[in-house]
Write an enzyme that holds these catalytic residues in place. Structure first.
Site, mmCIF file in Angstrom:
data_model
loop_
_atom_site.group_PDB
_atom_site.id
_atom_site.type_symbol
_atom_site.label_atom_id
_atom_site.label_comp_id
_atom_site.label_asym_id
_atom_site.label_seq_id
_atom_site.Cartn_x
_atom_site.Cartn_y
_atom_site.Cartn_z
ATOM 1 N N CYS A 67 0.813 -1.226 0.000
ATOM 2 C CA CYS A 67 0.000 0.000 0.000
ATOM 3 C C CYS A 67 0.841 1.268 0.000
ATOM 4 O O CYS A 67 0.320 2.359 -0.238
ATOM 5 C CB CYS A 67 -0.929 0.020 1.210
ATOM 6 S SG CYS A 67 -1.938 -1.451 1.351
ATOM 7 N N ASN A 98 -10.177 -0.171 0.464
ATOM 8 C CA ASN A 98 -8.719 -0.111 0.440
ATOM 9 C C ASN A 98 -8.230 -0.597 -0.927
ATOM 10 O O ASN A 98 -8.394 -1.770 -1.260
ATOM 11 C CB ASN A 98 -8.176 -0.993 1.567
ATOM 12 C CG ASN A 98 -6.663 -0.978 1.661
ATOM 13 O OD1 ASN A 98 -5.977 -0.500 0.767
ATOM 14 N ND2 ASN A 98 -6.146 -1.517 2.757
ATOM 15 N N HIS A 103 -3.466 6.983 3.494
ATOM 16 C CA HIS A 103 -3.861 5.703 2.901
ATOM 17 C C HIS A 103 -5.268 5.353 3.391
ATOM 18 O O HIS A 103 -5.563 5.452 4.574
ATOM 19 C CB HIS A 103 -2.861 4.624 3.315
ATOM 20 C CG HIS A 103 -3.257 3.259 2.877
ATOM 21 N ND1 HIS A 103 -3.653 2.987 1.583
ATOM 22 C CD2 HIS A 103 -3.350 2.079 3.559
ATOM 23 C CE1 HIS A 103 -3.955 1.708 1.490
ATOM 24 N NE2 HIS A 103 -3.789 1.132 2.673
HETATM 25 O O1 UT7 Z 1 -3.699 -1.530 3.765
HETATM 26 C C1 UT7 Z 1 -2.767 -2.011 4.686
HETATM 27 C C2 UT7 Z 1 -3.091 -1.594 6.014
HETATM 28 N N1 UT7 Z 1 -4.321 -2.217 6.461
HETATM 29 C C3 UT7 Z 1 -4.786 -1.854 7.608
HETATM 30 O O2 UT7 Z 1 -4.192 -1.009 8.209
HETATM 31 C C4 UT7 Z 1 -5.990 -2.552 8.178
HETATM 32 C C5 UT7 Z 1 -5.874 -2.561 9.667
HETATM 33 N N2 UT7 Z 1 -6.899 -3.297 10.394
HETATM 34 C C6 UT7 Z 1 -8.194 -2.930 10.412
HETATM 35 O O3 UT7 Z 1 -8.615 -2.049 9.714
HETATM 36 C C7 UT7 Z 1 -9.090 -3.623 11.389
HETATM 37 O O4 UT7 Z 1 -8.319 -4.372 12.295
HETATM 38 C C8 UT7 Z 1 -10.156 -4.520 10.742
HETATM 39 C C9 UT7 Z 1 -11.201 -3.683 10.048
HETATM 40 C C10 UT7 Z 1 -9.514 -5.470 9.756
HETATM 41 C C11 UT7 Z 1 -10.864 -5.357 11.815
HETATM 42 O O5 UT7 Z 1 -11.410 -4.501 12.807
HETATM 43 P P1 UT7 Z 1 -11.201 -4.829 14.339
HETATM 44 O O6 UT7 Z 1 -11.924 -3.815 15.096
HETATM 45 O O7 UT7 Z 1 -9.714 -4.930 14.581
HETATM 46 O O8 UT7 Z 1 -11.939 -6.216 14.487
HETATM 47 P P2 UT7 Z 1 -11.349 -7.634 14.911
HETATM 48 O O9 UT7 Z 1 -10.448 -8.183 13.875
HETATM 49 O O10 UT7 Z 1 -10.808 -7.537 16.292
HETATM 50 O O11 UT7 Z 1 -12.689 -8.466 14.965
HETATM 51 C C12 UT7 Z 1 -13.681 -8.205 15.902
HETATM 52 C C13 UT7 Z 1 -14.818 -9.200 15.679
HETATM 53 C C14 UT7 Z 1 -14.355 -10.636 15.618
HETATM 54 O O12 UT7 Z 1 -15.330 -11.433 16.244
HETATM 55 P P3 UT7 Z 1 -15.091 -11.995 17.728
HETATM 56 O O13 UT7 Z 1 -13.814 -12.772 17.660
HETATM 57 O O14 UT7 Z 1 -14.971 -10.778 18.602
HETATM 58 O O15 UT7 Z 1 -16.308 -12.819 17.969
HETATM 59 C C15 UT7 Z 1 -14.380 -10.939 14.143
HETATM 60 O O16 UT7 Z 1 -14.606 -12.289 13.868
HETATM 61 O O17 UT7 Z 1 -15.472 -8.911 14.437
HETATM 62 C C16 UT7 Z 1 -15.535 -10.103 13.670
HETATM 63 N N3 UT7 Z 1 -15.479 -9.770 12.266
HETATM 64 C C17 UT7 Z 1 -16.563 -9.488 11.535
HETATM 65 N N4 UT7 Z 1 -17.878 -9.449 11.822
HETATM 66 C C18 UT7 Z 1 -18.721 -9.128 10.842
HETATM 67 C C19 UT7 Z 1 -14.384 -9.650 11.481
HETATM 68 N N5 UT7 Z 1 -14.736 -9.306 10.244
HETATM 69 C C20 UT7 Z 1 -16.081 -9.205 10.239
HETATM 70 C C21 UT7 Z 1 -17.040 -8.880 9.250
HETATM 71 N N6 UT7 Z 1 -18.341 -8.834 9.603
HETATM 72 N N7 UT7 Z 1 -16.670 -8.583 7.990
#
Ligand code: UT7
Length: 345
Positions: free
Chosen positions: A132, A302, A272
């Site tokens: 990215c 993204n 970004h």
């Molecule tokens: O381009 C390169 C750079 N990229 C980035 O910088 C991306 C950085 N990361 C992020 O933007 C975020 O970490 C995400 C958007 C990917 C995820 O957000 P988060 O607040 O960190 O969520 P998480 O991964 O901690 O997931 C929280 C919950 C999980 O469920 P449990 O384990 O708490 O039951 C996931 O399974 O949300 C769940 N989850 C979803 N639920 C519904 C993950 N993806 C989804 C989804 N829909 N699409």
């Protein structure tokens, strides 16, 4: 006082403007595919909801390339728009740099395919892989070639068909990404506006936070690699998020420090476009106002190397930025890689 008459640019650490040669962005262009994939479309594909995607990321929809539309096609369309804006023909381009993690093929480079499509017969061409962060890496490389008097006109493109490496069964990642391309023409403009400075960084210790295991020399395509879903990207979202905020803030601050510019003097910050919460956290830690931040990830998600390139095109063509104003680009991606660039538009 206009930025160019300000004493801040006399600082030798704002080293771009070497012996009067500056890489000035004389034209920008972007292209996104016509097909829109909304959050409610995704609700029918994986166990997710518009509410989750919107509140956790800020994304509402993304563009998806057609089956017969490749990274080089999107890159060439963005390039042609940038060339038109700059008044540059294919024959005038000395070098083409395509930043991408989704090349048409492993080789030849997508840049060579673009060279053919836009009729830039004189140009050298290569791909750059900094995930990215690729567009800022590309701008800095172009700037170095211009300052060293090697080239006068360089085309830098960020282009991705991420839909080709997204696992459409993995809700953790498939909701985040989209396709598209953005391009800029950099030209030698003596003592003029341009790229004032750029910071680039990398940390290979954390290469396992965001990567695609299959398809390279470590794990070539095989029945096993396909059935193991190794040809799709993988991300540790939470860890990546944390590093993204830290690295983007640090790179942006270093860029401003070098040029002795205060954040309040920057007209537009183009981060970004990965996650609205990352953008807001970076803005807050830099002391920026929400109005300084450019955001379009609600419409495109993204798009990796294309992200800030598309946003720059939109910011310029919507009249958000006028000549002489300062723009701060700041990026982060797999590698890990990061970067920031201060541009006097
Ligand atoms: O381009 C390169 C750079 N990229 C980035 O910088 C991306 C950085 N990361 C992020 O933007 C975020 O970490 C995400 C958007 C990917 C995820 O957000 P988060 O607040 O960190 O969520 P998480 O991964 O901690 O997931 C929280 C919950 C999980 O469920 P449990 O384990 O708490 O039951 C996931 O399974 O949300 C769940 N989850 C979803 N639920 C519904 C993950 N993806 C989804 C989804 N829909 N699409």
């Amino acid at each position: 006082m206009s930025p160019s008459s300000s004493p801040k640019f006399k600082n030798p650490r704002a080293r771009h403007n070497f012996q009067g040669r500056t890489g000035s962005i004389t034209g920008v262009g972007a292209y996104v595919p016509t097909r829109v994939l909304t959050n409610s479309d995704l609700e029918k594909m994986v166990d997710t909801s518009d509410e989750w995607i919107t509140t956790r990321t800020g994304i509402k929809e993304r563009r998806i390339a057609a089956a017969d539309e490749f990274t080089s096609d999107m890159a060439s369309k963005a390039a042609q728009r940038a060339m038109k804006a700059a008044g540059v023909t294919g024959e005038q381009i000395d070098l083409i740099i395509v930043a991408t993690i989704t090349p048409d093929m492993v080789f030849p480079s997508t840049a060579c395919l673009v060279q053919q499509k836009i009729g830039a017969r004189r140009a050298a061409a290569f791909d750059l892989e900094a995930a990215c962060s690729g567009f800022i890496y590309g701008l800095e490389i172009a700037q170095q070639f211009i300052m060293s008097q090697t080239y006068d006109t360089v085309l830098v493109i960020g282009a991705e068909k991420l839909s080709s490496i997204v696992d459409w069964k993995d809700r953790n990642t498939c909701v985040l990404f989209g396709d598209g391309a953005g391009a800029a023409i950099l030209q030698n403009r003596a003592n003029s506006h341009g790229l004032l400075t750029a910071v680039m960084g990398a940390d290979g210790d954390k290469s396992d936070l965001l990567y695609m295991p299959g398809g390279g020399s470590r794990c070539p395509a095989s029945m096993e690699s396909v059935s193991g879903r190794l040809h799709f990207l993988r991300m540790e979202g939470k860890e990546t998020f944390k590093h993204a905020v830290q690295a983007m803030v640090k790179a942006a601050k270093e860029t401003l420090r070098r040029c002795e510019v205060n954040i309040s003097q920057v007209k537009c910050i183009i981060p970004h476009q990965a996650n609205r919460r990352i953008i807001d956290a970076v803005g807050e830690r830099l002391g920026a106002t929400p109005g300084q931040l450019f955001v379009n990830l609600d419409r495109y998600g993204n798009t990796s190397a294309a992200s800030v390139a598309i946003a720059l095109d939109e910011a310029v063509n919507s009249g958000r930025i006028q000549r002489g104003e300062l723009i701060l680009l700041v990026v982060f991606g797999g590698g890990l890689t990061w970067g920031a660039a201060l541009i006097e538009w």
